[in-house]
Design a protein around this motif. Structure first.
Motif, PDB file in Angstrom:
ATOM      1  N   LEU A   1     -66.398 -27.485 -42.317  1.00 44.53           N
ATOM      2  CA  LEU A   1     -66.656 -27.953 -40.960  1.00 44.53           C
ATOM      3  C   LEU A   1     -65.901 -29.263 -40.780  1.00 44.53           C
ATOM      4  O   LEU A   1     -66.117 -30.215 -41.524  1.00 44.53           O
ATOM      5  N   CYS A   2     -65.000 -29.314 -39.816  1.00 44.31           N
ATOM      6  CA  CYS A   2     -64.141 -30.481 -39.632  1.00 44.31           C
ATOM      7  C   CYS A   2     -64.132 -30.895 -38.168  1.00 44.31           C
ATOM      8  O   CYS A   2     -64.297 -30.075 -37.265  1.00 44.31           O
ATOM      9  N   SER A   3     -63.920 -32.201 -37.961  1.00 41.93           N
ATOM     10  CA  SER A   3     -63.713 -32.720 -36.615  1.00 41.93           C
ATOM     11  C   SER A   3     -62.466 -33.591 -36.638  1.00 41.93           C
ATOM     12  O   SER A   3     -62.317 -34.457 -37.510  1.00 41.93           O
TER      13      SER A   3
ATOM     14  N   SER B   1     -63.054 -29.612 -32.871  1.00 44.37           N
ATOM     15  CA  SER B   1     -63.951 -29.247 -33.972  1.00 44.37           C
ATOM     16  C   SER B   1     -63.594 -27.873 -34.514  1.00 44.37           C
ATOM     17  O   SER B   1     -63.302 -26.947 -33.743  1.00 44.37           O
ATOM     18  N   LEU B   2     -63.615 -27.757 -35.824  1.00 46.63           N
ATOM     19  CA  LEU B   2     -63.404 -26.479 -36.506  1.00 46.63           C
ATOM     20  C   LEU B   2     -64.741 -26.087 -37.120  1.00 46.63           C
ATOM     21  O   LEU B   2     -65.193 -26.687 -38.098  1.00 46.63           O
ATOM     22  N   LEU B   3     -65.398 -25.101 -36.529  1.00 48.30           N
ATOM     23  CA  LEU B   3     -66.769 -24.756 -36.889  1.00 48.30           C
ATOM     24  C   LEU B   3     -66.824 -23.401 -37.588  1.00 48.30           C
ATOM     25  O   LEU B   3     -66.279 -22.421 -37.064  1.00 48.30           O
TER      26      LEU B   3
ATOM     27  N   LYS C   1     -59.798 -36.157 -34.578  1.00 50.94           N
ATOM     28  CA  LYS C   1     -59.726 -37.098 -33.464  1.00 50.94           C
ATOM     29  C   LYS C   1     -58.510 -36.791 -32.599  1.00 50.94           C
ATOM     30  O   LYS C   1     -57.456 -37.419 -32.711  1.00 50.94           O
TER      31      LYS C   1
ATOM     32  N   HIS D   1     -63.909 -18.979 -38.550  1.00 46.20           N
ATOM     33  CA  HIS D   1     -64.249 -20.224 -37.857  1.00 46.20           C
ATOM     34  C   HIS D   1     -63.916 -20.116 -36.365  1.00 46.20           C
ATOM     35  O   HIS D   1     -63.246 -19.175 -35.937  1.00 46.20           O
TER      36      HIS D   1
ATOM     37  N   CYS E   1     -62.668 -34.627 -29.005  1.00 47.29           N
ATOM     38  CA  CYS E   1     -62.292 -34.234 -30.360  1.00 47.29           C
ATOM     39  C   CYS E   1     -62.011 -32.732 -30.383  1.00 47.29           C
ATOM     40  O   CYS E   1     -62.272 -32.011 -29.415  1.00 47.29           O
TER      41      CYS E   1
ATOM     42  N   THR F   1     -73.886 -29.963 -26.473  1.00 50.73           N
ATOM     43  CA  THR F   1     -73.013 -31.137 -26.391  1.00 50.73           C
ATOM     44  C   THR F   1     -73.011 -31.640 -24.953  1.00 50.73           C
ATOM     45  O   THR F   1     -73.188 -30.856 -24.008  1.00 50.73           O
TER      46      THR F   1
ATOM     47  N   TYR G   1     -75.857 -24.642 -30.294  1.00 51.91           N
ATOM     48  CA  TYR G   1     -75.526 -26.062 -30.381  1.00 51.91           C
ATOM     49  C   TYR G   1     -75.274 -26.616 -28.982  1.00 51.91           C
ATOM     50  O   TYR G   1     -74.755 -25.919 -28.112  1.00 51.91           O
TER      51      TYR G   1
ATOM     52  N   CYS H   1     -62.175 -27.337 -28.432  1.00 55.94           N
ATOM     53  CA  CYS H   1     -61.623 -28.576 -27.870  1.00 55.94           C
ATOM     54  C   CYS H   1     -62.633 -29.189 -26.916  1.00 55.94           C
ATOM     55  O   CYS H   1     -62.960 -28.592 -25.886  1.00 55.94           O
TER      56      CYS H   1
END
Length: 361
Positions: free
Chosen positions: A123-125, A104-106, A127, A88, A102, A70, A68, A92
């Motif tokens: 899968l969470c992001s 992210s919890l991947l 703020k 997971h 953000c 970014t 991935y 940061c």
């Protein structure tokens, strides 16, 4: 400790890795290593390498199928146990221009194509902008909880409900680790302060939730609790590494020779072997006796030293899992090296392990 250059196997053999490693972090079993690489056009890519210790005494490495990308900088990462151990990765990301930061919890399964029918999991992001540090809590009293250290505050978040608790502090929080036996979070600050937060005291509005407080002379870059949780290792930007007795808030050992002036450099501990390891800003990796503080070995980088070429390492007595090998994994530039403890490491001929002629000091 003779070094061996590892060839990372990939499903796309026509596209070798030419991007410099920035960070590598192993899971609790050291079977997988999360990697962050800089890319030439800016930003970074991240993924997972799988390690396997072979019965004949060699180490094989395979890169995951999915990488991935970014355009944001990765400030901190840690493994997280949401559905099972190290299921997971907590990441940061720092905001850039109009792209906010953000956390992210991947799911780790996101990085593999081996089971296309398998759902990747939660899968969470979140703020949370410009987090300097993060940590995952394994104590059942704060199940599925993680922390982030920011400028003058700590945020503790329930990963499932999104519920947050914010603690105001007097400095940037650069390093964090949760205790295992109790829901207590240890924090290291730019001011040199080290303090702990007892999550069971969430209702208190003053600083009485600080279970313990002590100081070093410069910004704290890493904190590591020992297994009995009565002792904590802390490193700072003066190159000091101290072992603290948290019960009496007093240093009981110091480890000399580490070099750091401004970098965020982690500590690595192997209590079973009685060893402490840290990579310095001078690009030397140093190994101390955890018990008496004696400097045992200094390992130079395989590449010329430079501020953007500080090696990142994983240190374990079982690299590759239960049947794994003891030693040091070092990523520098776009190369990966293995330094075994013992001298009977077997070259896996034809599988991409190359013995280097230069031995470590």
């Amino acid at each position: 400790m003779k070094r061996h250059k590892l060839d990372v196997q990939s499903s796309d053999a026509s596209s070798p890795n030419t991007d410099n490693f920035r960070l590598i972090v192993g899971d609790s079993a050291c079977e997988r290593v999360f990697t962050v690489n800089d890319v030439s056009h800016g930003g970074c890519k991240y993924g997972i390498m799988n390690f396997r210790g072979c019965s004949r005494g060699s180490l094989s490495v395979e890169m995951c199928d999915n990488l991935y990308f970014t355009n944001r900088k990765v400030n901190s990462i840690c493994w997280a146990s949401v559905t099972h151990s190290d299921s997971h990765v907590l990441l940061c990301l720092v905001g850039m221009a109009e792209t906010p930061g953000c956390v992210s919890l991947l799911p780790a399964s996101l990085f593999s194509n081996s089971n296309p029918d398998q759902q990747p999991g939660m899968l969470c992001s979140f703020k949370i902008s410009t987090a300097w540090s993060c940590a995952w809590c394994l104590n059942p009293q704060a199940d599925k909880t993680f922390s982030t250290g920011l400028s003058r505050r700590v945020i503790v978040t329930d990963a499932v409900t999104g519920r947050r608790q914010t603690y105001g502090v007097g400095s940037d929080v650069l390093a964090q680790q949760f205790a295992l036996r109790a829901p207590v979070l240890f924090n290291g600050c730019r001011s040199g302060e080290i303090f702990s937060i007892d999550l069971r005291q969430r209702g208190r509005r003053d600083h009485s939730w600080k279970a313990s407080r002590f100081h070093q002379d410069s910004a704290i870059t890493s904190v590591r609790l020992l297994q009995d949780e009565n002792y904590l290792l802390a490193a700072d930007m003066l190159g000091q590494i101290k072992l603290w007795d948290v019960r009496v808030t007093r240093p009981v050992q110091q480890y000399r020779g580490h070099h750091n002036e401004h970098a965020y450099l982690p500590l690595h501990v192997n209590e079973a072997e009685g060893l402490l390891l840290a990579v310095g800003q001078d690009c030397y990796t140093r190994l101390w006796s955890l018990g008496d503080g004696h400097l045992l070995r200094t390992i130079p980088s395989p590449h010329p030293a430079g501020k953007d070429l500080i090696p990142s390492v994983v240190f374990s007595s079982q690299l590759g899992g239960r049947r794994g090998l003891p030693g040091l994994l070092m990523a520098v530039q776009h190369d990966l090296y293995y330094f075994p403890y013992n001298s009977d490491y077997q070259e896996s001929g034809g599988s991409g392990v190359v013995a280097e002629p230069t031995a470590a000091c």
